[in-house]
Structures are given as structure tokens and as C-alpha cells.
Scaffold this active site. Structure first.
Site, PDB file in Angstrom:
ATOM      1  N   LYS A  81       1.123  -1.172  -0.204  1.00  0.00           N
ATOM      2  CA  LYS A  81      -0.066   0.148  -0.368  1.00  0.00           C
ATOM      3  C   LYS A  81       0.638   1.372   0.249  1.00  0.00           C
ATOM      4  CE  LYS A  81      -3.812   2.021   2.667  1.00  0.00           C
ATOM      5  NZ  LYS A  81      -4.800   1.484   4.017  1.00  0.00           N
ATOM      6  N   SER A 156      -9.699   1.342   3.169  1.00  0.00           N
ATOM      7  CA  SER A 156      -8.965   2.492   2.029  1.00  0.00           C
ATOM      8  C   SER A 156      -7.812   1.369   1.333  1.00  0.00           C
ATOM      9  CB  SER A 156      -7.973   3.546   2.757  1.00  0.00           C
ATOM     10  OG  SER A 156      -7.489   2.938   3.942  1.00  0.00           O
ATOM     11  N   SER A 180     -10.379  -0.699   7.265  1.00  0.00           N
ATOM     12  CA  SER A 180      -9.320  -0.602   5.445  1.00  0.00           C
ATOM     13  C   SER A 180      -8.693  -2.122   4.907  1.00  0.00           C
ATOM     14  CB  SER A 180      -8.382   0.415   5.521  1.00  0.00           C
ATOM     15  OG  SER A 180      -8.816   1.703   5.222  1.00  0.00           O
TER      16      SER A 180
HETATM   17  N1  GLN Z   1     -13.143   3.622   6.001  1.00  0.00           N
HETATM   18  C1  GLN Z   1     -12.193   3.728   7.831  1.00  0.00           C
HETATM   19  C2  GLN Z   1     -12.027   5.577   7.327  1.00  0.00           C
HETATM   20  O1  GLN Z   1     -12.263   5.824   6.291  1.00  0.00           O
HETATM   21  C3  GLN Z   1     -11.054   3.388   7.877  1.00  0.00           C
HETATM   22  C4  GLN Z   1      -9.825   3.747   6.859  1.00  0.00           C
HETATM   23  C5  GLN Z   1      -8.936   3.004   6.816  1.00  0.00           C
HETATM   24  O2  GLN Z   1      -8.921   1.988   7.973  1.00  0.00           O
HETATM   25  N2  GLN Z   1      -7.269   3.372   6.714  1.00  0.00           N
HETATM   26  O3  GLN Z   1     -11.738   6.724   8.121  1.00  0.00           O
END
Ligand code: GLN
Length: 487
Positions: A81, A156, A180
Site C-alpha cells: 500500500k 482504503s 481498511s
Molecule cells: N474507512 C475508514 C476511514 O475512512 C477506515 C480507514 C482505514 O482503516 N484506514 O477512516
């Protein structure tokens, strides 16, 4: 030579490499070819590090030819990532503000992969600074779901997850702050694991919400997940929050039955707008585990409802502080037509951050400001303790908890982008584990209209081994993980 090497798992490739049936270069070339043939449609990668990957593969081949012992990840192509630092390689966080940023060091996980023979194949797309659930918040492009190109891969870590699902990487690393890794794993039909907070070093992971962020593997099956965990987990003196506890050999916990395992099924996880096909698949999975020797009982966990609102105080608060460092001075973008430094800071941040990131900085700054700190941030931290205690209460009775990973299957690109609340609901079932710092996995457990469904298994702090055991038993008894999308 075996064809379609890119489709194989890391443990299958390891066998072929150890028998000298294929070389590490063959494997890397196969995955690079795959990227060339499908990534214009799936769009997983921000950067493909082909030259670096081939050089690393050749290096491992040389070690093998010299008769050195085969490293555990010898020749396995990894995707990262793009919020993990790679020395000399662009690291973007899918944000304009990190324009041209090339870190001067490798994240600890990257070092560990390479030291164990792994090959870094590229850096994958994400929601800007890991804020989002679809990759639509990337400043560059939206990654597509390999099962349906019109749908999102989740986020994400959408680029890493879609890359594994589309066979554009053998293993990928993601980060999970509120879901994510697990939510995109559910959307893309692969295995995604968030270890206990502190189990894996965060050194070199660009911070979003430091008390929640955790790196974990995204793989084609549970065995690969255990292999990757063996190598990335463990104390790192560069990250003072990494835990100084022994790391077991996770492959030893891969037993194909669930005898004696006590499973709790918290019904509150099923009432969060969860689609009926998902409830069905998850309950069928529980029955499969029962046939494998587990016992299960329905239970309740009222604090689930408080996960999302608490998260959206704590995560933005920490983000607003972490993102203060992007001021145009030390790295990344600098708005260059300003007359004075203050205007330069302001313009750089105005131009460099996307709307979701700006919104979170504003929410976080507000929640931390004098007069509001007690009402919001401190209160949220107290609720967080209650969430953790609710889990601890359940773990006195159960070894693991089983729930859906996401209330829905993958949604269409654009469907939720205009409705931030709907977007945030995508994480309602994953956030509780982050709030408590405990480990949780998502594995494929069914399909609805051809779209994958994820089974979430949540475990006790530092008990990754039991989660992997239950996940492995389920996987061995089913074949959901073997299906491949047609791209
Ligand atoms: N979707 C969640 C957010 O937008 C979690 C994101 C993540 O785990 N990095 O904060």
C-alpha cells in the site's frame, strides 16, 4: 515450466522454487506480465517497481544457485500500500501533497520482506492518507473491483486488495485503522488480516491515526497469511508501540478442524443494515464451523453501536495532529508563488489535500480545541474503554467472535461518493476491533450475485493463532477462496 505462475499462492510458489522447477525471475516476470495485461482496467498500482523487482529476484536466484538455504519468502512478489515508505521509491499516500516524495528509508515491514527473500513489485492505490472505504478518495484514480469493474474494491487498501484478487501480486500489505484491510478483502474475495495493535511495527507507515493504525497481510489463502505474519510480526526498536512478546510460528496453528473452539455470534453485528444474503452466508459458515467441531452460541455486544461515532472523533483528532507536518517545508508539494511563509503553508495545504482529508482535519481540530476536548475527545476515549471491556467480557466465555465483515457487498463506483455518511457505514462492523486493539480477519464465505461476501473472525488480544486456526479450518472445508474473477 508451469504456466500462469501469477495465479499461485506463495506456498505453492515456494514449493516450485525449492524444487528448482521455476526461478524467482520466472515468478516475478509472470506477475509483471499479468500487471501489464490487466492493470489498465483494474488500476491497482500507483507505481510498478519492475526494475527493482527483477533485480531483487535475480539476487535471490543467485543465492539459491550458490547453495544458500532457501529463505521463507524467496522470490514471492509483494505489493505495498502506498503509505509505506520505500527507500528511493515514490511514496504518495495517493495524495498530491506528497508530490515527488522519495523516502530515505524503508519501513520495517519492507526491510523484513526483502530480508526474507521477498520481491517488491510495486506500490498500490489507496484513499488519500487511508481515509475512505472505496479508493474513490485517491487523488489519482479509483481502483476497480476485479469481480465487477463498475464496482469499488473497498478501501482504503483497495489497490493492494484488488491486486491480490486480480493475481497482480501474490501477497500484499495493507493498513487497517478502521477496517481498511478487512472491508476491501471482503469486497474482493481474499483474505485480509488486521493483527493486534502493536503486533506489527508501524515504523515507516505514514501515520493516519496512530493509536489505531496497524499493518497486516492481504493474501489468497490463510496459509499465506500465516506465512506473512511469521515474518512481519514482532518487536521493532524503531516503533516503541510494537509489542515485545514472542511471535509463534503461525503455520503451526493451521489445523483443519475447530474442535473445542467456542464461538460467540454477537447478534448486534447483524442488525447494522446487513444484507440478508450476507446474514445467510455468515450463519452458514457458523454451521460449517460447528460441523468441524466448534460450539457456538448467540450473544450480544451492545457497544457495537458506539464504535463508528467514537471512531469519527478519535481518528480525525489524531489525523489532524499527524497531518500538521505537511506544510510545504520539508517534503512533498510546495505552493511556490506565495509572498510569505504563512501564505505558503496555507496554499500548500489548500492545493495539496483533497476534500475528505480537509474535512477530517477540520473535525479533528474542532474535537481537540480548548473547551471541546473534554466533551468530544476525552469522552470518546472513555467510550473506547467501554468497547474494549465489552469485548473482554465476551472473551471470558468465547475463543473467537464471528460476524459479517461488511453490511453490504461491493457497491458501484460513484454510488456513495456523494453521501459521506453512507460511505462511513461501510466500516460499522470492522471499527470495533480497532477500537479495542484486537486482531480480526476477513475470509471469503460466499457470493451474492457473483460478488464476494466476507466472514469476520475476531479474536483475543495477541491470539492471532486461534483466529488463523478457525479461518484455516473453514477454508479447508470450503472452496470460496479458490474462485477467481474473470477480468
Ligand atoms: N474507512 C475508514 C476511514 O475512512 C477506515 C480507514 C482505514 O482503516 N484506514 O477512516
Amino acid at each position: 515450466m508451469v504456466d500462469k505462475l501469477y495465479q499461485l499462492t506463495a506456498h505453492e510458489l515456494h514449493d516450485l522454487i525449492s524444487k528448482k522447477e521455476v526461478s524467482c525471475r520466472d515468478v516475478t516476470e509472470s506477475v509483471l506480465d499479468r500487471i501489464r495485461s490487466v492493470d489498465d482496467r483494474v488500476k491497482c498500482y500507483v507505481t510498478v517497481t519492475d526494475e527493482l523487482a527483477l533485480a531483487q529476484a535475480d539476487n535471490v536466484d543467485k543465492q539459491i544457485a550458490a547453495g544458500e538455504p532457501l529463505l521463507p519468502l524467496a522470490g514471492i512478489p509483494f505489493a505495498l500500500k502506498d503509505n509505506m515508505c520505500t527507500r528511493g521509491v515514490l511514496t504518495t499516500c495517493s495524495s498530491k501533497i506528497l508530490h515527488n516524495f522519495k523516502p530515505v528509508y524503508d519501513a520495517t515491514v519492507v526491510e523484513r520482506i526483502v530480508n526474507n527473500g521477498g520481491v517488491i513489485i510495486g506500490k498500490t492505490n489507496l484513499d488519500e492518507f487511508a481515509m475512505g472505504s472505496s479508493t474513490e478518495n485517491s487523488a489519482f484514480f479509483t481502483t476497480r473491483n476485479p469481480w465487477d469493474i463498475d464496482r469499488v474494491p473497498g478501501g482504503s487498501s483497495g489497490g493492494s486488495t484488488a491486486a491480490v484478487a486480480a493475481d497482480e501480486a501474490v501477497i500484499a500489505l495493507g493498513s487497517d485503522t478502521g477496517g481498511s484491510i478487512r472491508q476491501p478483502a471482503a469486497f474482493c474475495g481474499v483474505v485480509g488480516f488486521k493483527p493486534t495493535y502493536g503486533r506489527v511495527s508501524r515504523y515507516g507507515l505514514i501515520a493516519f491515526a496512530s493509536s489505531l493504525d496497524q499493518i497486516g497481510p492481504i493474501t489468497k489463502d490463510v496459509t499465506d497469511c500465516a506465512l506473512a505474519m511469521n515474518l512481519i510480526a514482532g518487536k521493532d526498536f524503531c516503533d516503541s508501540t510494537s509489542l515485545d512478546v514472542p511471535v509463534p510460528d503461525y503455520t503451526k496453528s493451521l489445523i483443519p478442524d475447530a474442535k473445542g473452539i467456542k464461538i460467540g455470534v454477537p447478534t448486534d453485528f447483524f442488525g447494522q443494515g446487513v444484507e440478508p444474503e450476507i446474514v445467510n452466508s455468515v450463519m452458514k459458515a457458523v454451521e460449517v464451523l460447528k460441523d468441524l467441531g466448534a460450539e457456538y452460541k448467540e450473544t450480544s455486544m451492545k457497544m457495537v453501536d458506539y464504535g463508528l461515532p467514537t471512531y469519527y472523533i478519535i481518528a480525525p483528532a489524531e489525523a489532524s495532529s499527524n497531518l500538521a507536518r505537511y506544510d510545504g517545508v520539508r517534503f512533498g508539494l510546495r505552493s511556490d508563488d506565495s509572498k510569505d511563509p504563512i501564505t505558503m503553508f496555507l496554499k500548500t495545504r489548500e492545493e495539496g489535500f483533497g476534500p475528505e482529508v480537509k474535512q477530517r482535519i477540520m473535525i479533528g481540530t474542532y474535537a481537540l480545541s480548548a473547551g471541546y476536548y473534554d466533551a468530544y475527545y476525552l469522552k470518546a476515549q472513555k467510550v473506547r474503554t467501554l468497547i474494549r471491556q465489552d469485548f473482554e467480557r465476551l472473551f471470558e466465555e468465547f475463543d473467537v467472535l464471528v460476524a459479517p465483515t461488511s453490511p453490504t457487498v461491493a457497491f458501484k463506483v460513484g454510488e456513495r461518493a456523494a453521501d459521506p455518511f453512507q460511505m462511513k457505514l461501510a466500516d460499522v462492523l470492522t471499527i470495533p476491533a480497532n477500537m479495542a486493539g484486537i486482531p480480526a480477519i476477513s475470509i471469503p464465505c460466499g457470493y451474492a450475485d457473483g460478488l464476494p461476501i466476507g466472514l469476520q473472525i475476531i479474536g483475543k488480544s495477541l491470539d492471532e493463532a486461534t483466529i488463523l486456526r478457525v479461518a484455516y479450518a473453514f477454508e479447508q472445508a470450503t472452496d470460496y477462496h479458490k474462485r477467481k474473477p474473470e477480468i
